[in-house]
Design a protein around this motif. Sequence first.
Motif, mmCIF file in Angstrom:
data_model
loop_
_atom_site.group_PDB
_atom_site.id
_atom_site.type_symbol
_atom_site.label_atom_id
_atom_site.label_comp_id
_atom_site.label_asym_id
_atom_site.label_seq_id
_atom_site.Cartn_x
_atom_site.Cartn_y
_atom_site.Cartn_z
ATOM 1 N N ARG A 10 30.843 10.730 -24.077
ATOM 2 C CA ARG A 10 30.622 9.294 -23.939
ATOM 3 C C ARG A 10 29.269 9.015 -23.285
ATOM 4 N NH1 ARG A 10 33.857 4.667 -23.405
ATOM 5 N NH2 ARG A 10 32.439 2.879 -23.234
ATOM 6 N N ARG A 11 28.943 9.783 -22.258
ATOM 7 C CA ARG A 11 27.665 9.565 -21.573
ATOM 8 C C ARG A 11 26.486 9.757 -22.519
ATOM 9 N NH1 ARG A 11 30.046 12.718 -17.241
ATOM 10 N NH2 ARG A 11 28.661 14.446 -17.730
ATOM 11 N N TRP A 12 26.531 10.851 -23.297
ATOM 12 C CA TRP A 12 25.421 11.117 -24.211
ATOM 13 C C TRP A 12 25.356 10.087 -25.330
ATOM 14 C CZ3 TRP A 12 21.330 13.646 -23.079
ATOM 15 C CH2 TRP A 12 21.384 14.706 -22.175
ATOM 16 N N ALA A 18 20.988 3.728 -26.322
ATOM 17 C CA ALA A 18 20.002 2.939 -25.578
ATOM 18 C C ALA A 18 18.569 3.196 -26.023
ATOM 19 C CB ALA A 18 20.134 3.217 -24.083
ATOM 20 N N LEU A 19 18.349 4.243 -26.825
ATOM 21 C CA LEU A 19 16.978 4.611 -27.208
ATOM 22 C C LEU A 19 16.180 3.455 -27.825
ATOM 23 C CD1 LEU A 19 17.495 8.230 -28.604
ATOM 24 C CD2 LEU A 19 16.199 7.570 -26.558
ATOM 25 N N SER A 26 18.638 7.037 -19.301
ATOM 26 C CA SER A 26 19.227 7.648 -18.117
ATOM 27 C C SER A 26 20.097 6.662 -17.355
ATOM 28 C CB SER A 26 18.137 8.224 -17.206
ATOM 29 O OG SER A 26 17.041 7.354 -17.101
ATOM 30 N N LEU A 27 19.830 5.372 -17.494
ATOM 31 C CA LEU A 27 20.675 4.345 -16.892
ATOM 32 C C LEU A 27 21.986 4.231 -17.671
ATOM 33 C CD1 LEU A 27 20.412 2.132 -14.604
ATOM 34 C CD2 LEU A 27 19.882 0.548 -16.456
ATOM 35 N N ALA A 28 21.879 4.205 -18.993
ATOM 36 C CA ALA A 28 23.070 4.114 -19.837
ATOM 37 C C ALA A 28 23.973 5.326 -19.669
ATOM 38 C CB ALA A 28 22.655 3.964 -21.303
ATOM 39 N N TYR A 29 23.369 6.472 -19.405
ATOM 40 C CA TYR A 29 24.110 7.719 -19.248
ATOM 41 C C TYR A 29 25.135 7.631 -18.124
ATOM 42 C CZ TYR A 29 24.773 12.803 -18.581
ATOM 43 O OH TYR A 29 25.310 14.055 -18.456
ATOM 44 N N PHE A 30 24.827 6.868 -17.075
ATOM 45 C CA PHE A 30 25.706 6.786 -15.903
ATOM 46 C C PHE A 30 26.576 5.524 -15.889
ATOM 47 C CE2 PHE A 30 22.391 9.688 -14.357
ATOM 48 C CZ PHE A 30 23.171 10.688 -13.814
ATOM 49 N N TRP A 31 26.664 4.841 -16.999
ATOM 50 C CA TRP A 31 27.372 3.560 -16.999
ATOM 51 C C TRP A 31 28.854 3.714 -17.343
ATOM 52 C CZ3 TRP A 31 26.690 -0.850 -14.847
ATOM 53 C CH2 TRP A 31 27.464 -1.946 -15.227
ATOM 54 N N SER A 32 29.683 2.935 -16.633
ATOM 55 C CA SER A 32 31.117 2.846 -16.917
ATOM 56 C C SER A 32 31.534 1.389 -16.812
ATOM 57 C CB SER A 32 31.928 3.685 -15.920
ATOM 58 O OG SER A 32 33.297 3.330 -15.956
ATOM 59 N N ASP A 33 31.958 0.806 -17.928
ATOM 60 C CA ASP A 33 32.422 -0.586 -17.911
ATOM 61 C C ASP A 33 33.592 -0.756 -16.949
ATOM 62 O OD1 ASP A 33 30.600 -1.655 -19.760
ATOM 63 O OD2 ASP A 33 31.805 -0.964 -21.454
ATOM 64 N N ARG A 34 34.496 0.215 -16.946
ATOM 65 C CA ARG A 34 35.683 0.107 -16.101
ATOM 66 C C ARG A 34 35.304 0.162 -14.616
ATOM 67 N NH1 ARG A 34 41.111 0.437 -15.673
ATOM 68 N NH2 ARG A 34 41.969 1.795 -14.037
ATOM 69 N N LEU A 35 34.381 1.027 -14.253
ATOM 70 C CA LEU A 35 33.964 1.095 -12.845
ATOM 71 C C LEU A 35 33.302 -0.210 -12.432
ATOM 72 C CD1 LEU A 35 33.628 2.593 -10.208
ATOM 73 C CD2 LEU A 35 31.538 3.619 -11.097
ATOM 74 N N HIS A 36 32.469 -0.753 -13.285
ATOM 75 C CA HIS A 36 31.810 -2.019 -12.988
ATOM 76 C C HIS A 36 32.846 -3.118 -12.767
ATOM 77 C CE1 HIS A 36 29.594 -5.797 -14.282
ATOM 78 N NE2 HIS A 36 28.914 -5.376 -13.224
#
Length: 339
Positions: A10-12, A18-19, A26-36
């Motif tokens: 999912r991260r990749w 995002a390219l 690298s920002l998108a790589y660490f994103w989680s909708d659920r955590l947000h």
Amino acid sequence: VIVELVSPARRWAQAVAALPTTIPSSLAYFWSDRLHRRLQEAAGRWRFDAVFVHCAFVAPYVDGIDTRYRFLDFVDMDSGKWAEYARHRAFPLSLGYGLEAAKLRAYERTAASKFHQCGVTTQGELETYQTLGVSVPCAVLPNGVDTGYFTQRPQGPSGGAVIAFLGRMDYYPNVDGVLYFAREVFPLVRAQKPSAEFRIIGMNPTAEVRALANVPGILVTGRVPDVRLYMQDATLTIAPLRIARGTQNKVLESMAMGIPVVATTPAARGVQAEAGKHLLVSDTPRGMADHIVRLVEDVDLCRSLAAAAHEQVQRAHNWASTCGQLEKMLSHAPIPIAA
């Protein structure tokens, strides 16, 4: 404690998607909708006094959370690291890294403006931060080393010429540095010290690094249960990095153990240490090889360099000092923060 796990796939996928956008991969790589969503819900239930963000990649999680004090610890200015990648890699990778550097730099400027204060680990990173042109103040909070774990070895090297490198071996700057040393520096050392041994200590070695085990005198360990066991009898450690940002913890760990270090300028720049007094520095194969041979031949130089390095780590890179600086800084925040 609120935690969410995001699978590597999912991260990749998010990073690739995002390219073609203005969002850094690298920002998108660490994103989680659920955590947000969970953090926003938590902010709705409780009135947070402060927000302290470690690493700019997670700063978007606190967007919209109303607090009286917001601190962003960049640690390193990652746009600078990607810019260095662009200069060292061939096309088309250089283009991709350059694009990511530009997107990250714009993001870092926007992110910093949303906080009351920022932090970085070194003076060099602070100078990079200052080029962003934002008015938000930034403090240097040096990395520390666990001197209770990386303790000074009871005695010096057992003899011979054992050169050690410590670091994760699927990280590009480490791989590049080790290959550079093995191909351009180590042969010069072996020409003068035929029994010299080069130990590459670190998990996940790439295929290129694993292939170095076929070279006489080179040992590739892979993951080991305790790196200290492979460093105890080392004559010296090296940090031959040509790409380096922030603090090289491998240098601090060696200094804490009382092991002399030979490094390149980029690797030494992030450590509060003086070349020639606390470690030896060279950016040429011949210069680095000469430093190594000097240390192998001069026991007194080894001991004096190791002792000075150990003392400097205790003084400038201990966690108590860094945490004290942080507490002092937070004491001036517009909120009461208990120690």
